[in-house]
Design an enzyme around this catalytic site. Structure first.
Site, PDB file in Angstrom:
ATOM      1  N   CYS A  16       0.843  -1.200   0.000  1.00  0.00           N
ATOM      2  CA  CYS A  16       0.000   0.000   0.000  1.00  0.00           C
ATOM      3  C   CYS A  16       0.884   1.257   0.000  1.00  0.00           C
ATOM      4  O   CYS A  16       1.460   1.595  -1.022  1.00  0.00           O
ATOM      5  CB  CYS A  16      -0.991  -0.040   1.159  1.00  0.00           C
ATOM      6  SG  CYS A  16      -2.370   1.106   0.961  1.00  0.00           S
ATOM      7  N   HIS A  19      -3.222  -5.081   1.499  1.00  0.00           N
ATOM      8  CA  HIS A  19      -2.587  -5.342   2.790  1.00  0.00           C
ATOM      9  C   HIS A  19      -2.549  -6.839   3.071  1.00  0.00           C
ATOM     10  O   HIS A  19      -3.458  -7.369   3.707  1.00  0.00           O
ATOM     11  CB  HIS A  19      -3.367  -4.644   3.911  1.00  0.00           C
ATOM     12  CG  HIS A  19      -3.209  -3.164   3.926  1.00  0.00           C
ATOM     13  ND1 HIS A  19      -2.245  -2.526   4.674  1.00  0.00           N
ATOM     14  CD2 HIS A  19      -3.894  -2.190   3.281  1.00  0.00           C
ATOM     15  CE1 HIS A  19      -2.336  -1.221   4.492  1.00  0.00           C
ATOM     16  NE2 HIS A  19      -3.330  -0.992   3.646  1.00  0.00           N
ATOM     17  N   GLU A  46      -0.811  -8.352   5.215  1.00  0.00           N
ATOM     18  CA  GLU A  46      -0.652  -8.560   6.657  1.00  0.00           C
ATOM     19  C   GLU A  46      -1.976  -8.508   7.414  1.00  0.00           C
ATOM     20  O   GLU A  46      -2.055  -8.937   8.561  1.00  0.00           O
ATOM     21  CB  GLU A  46       0.340  -7.529   7.230  1.00  0.00           C
ATOM     22  CG  GLU A  46      -0.202  -6.128   7.408  1.00  0.00           C
ATOM     23  CD  GLU A  46      -0.366  -5.300   6.128  1.00  0.00           C
ATOM     24  OE1 GLU A  46      -0.746  -4.123   6.244  1.00  0.00           O
ATOM     25  OE2 GLU A  46      -0.120  -5.819   5.020  1.00  0.00           O
TER      26      GLU A  46
END
EC number: 4.3.3.6
Length: 198
Positions: free
Chosen positions: A82, A179, A181
């Site tokens: 991002c 994202h 994560e």
């Protein structure tokens, strides 16, 4: 193996947890926060999501931006997600205001449009096909996500969503506009750690 996560703001803790989950599968490793140039004694670097202008300004003020750019130019593997993808790209515009002037690392032959899908309320989840990295289809979180509008030179698209590039790679530089994560999967981090191991 030692992985550094730029830790000014954004989802650096979630990246550290994702990397630790991969280490649990593949063997020992260490994750450390990176805030200053002295923290760059690592094998790979992750630049997380967050606010790219803020990350760039803080990195510049604390003397990390130039040493980080130099380390990446020397070949250290880096994953930018991002805002990290924005920081690594050579060209950046904003979906609303056009050309954007902000501190960048600017090492990847890619052009990125900030806030491509809109602001915070336009955040969403979508399925992305990871065939190019020998993965399957997985759901990922997009938060105020940019889009990679073009790549050139050695850079190549690894994944698209509705014909828009959402993941790209140039040599040891890997970027995603989503994202990984925050998505409950470690496939992107596993791919990145394989890059680091090479």
């Amino acid at each position: 193996m030692k992985i550094g996560v730029v830790a000014y703001q954004g989802s650096f803790e979630e990246h550290a947890l994702s990397v630790k989950r991969v280490f649990d599968k593949i063997g020992k490793g260490e994750v450390i926060p990176v805030k200053r140039a002295k923290d760059l004694d690592v094998d790979g670097i992750i630049i997380p999501g967050g606010e790219s202008t803020t990350i760039g300004q803080v990195a510049l003020r604390l003397g990390l931006l130039d040493p980080l750019k130099e380390k990446i130019s020397q070949g250290i593997p880096v994953l930018g997600t991002c805002a990290g993808a924005i920081m690594l790209s050579k060209e950046v515009t904003d979906a609303k205001v056009g050309k954007k002037s902000q501190p960048l690392i600017g090492v990847m032959d890619a052009s990125v449009i900030r806030n491509y899908y809109g602001r915070q309320r336009e955040s969403f989840e979508a399925t992305v096909d990871l065939e190019e990295i020998e993965g399957g289809k997985e759901r990922f979180v997009f938060i105020r996500a940019p889009a990679i509008s073009k790549v050139w030179g050695k850079a190549r698209a690894l994944a698209t969503l509705n014909d828009v590039i959402v993941m790209a790679q140039e040599d040891q530089i890997l970027t995603t506009t989503f994202h990984p994560e925050l998505s409950g999967t470690t496939s992107i981090h596993e791919y990145f750690l394989r890059m680091v191991k090479r």
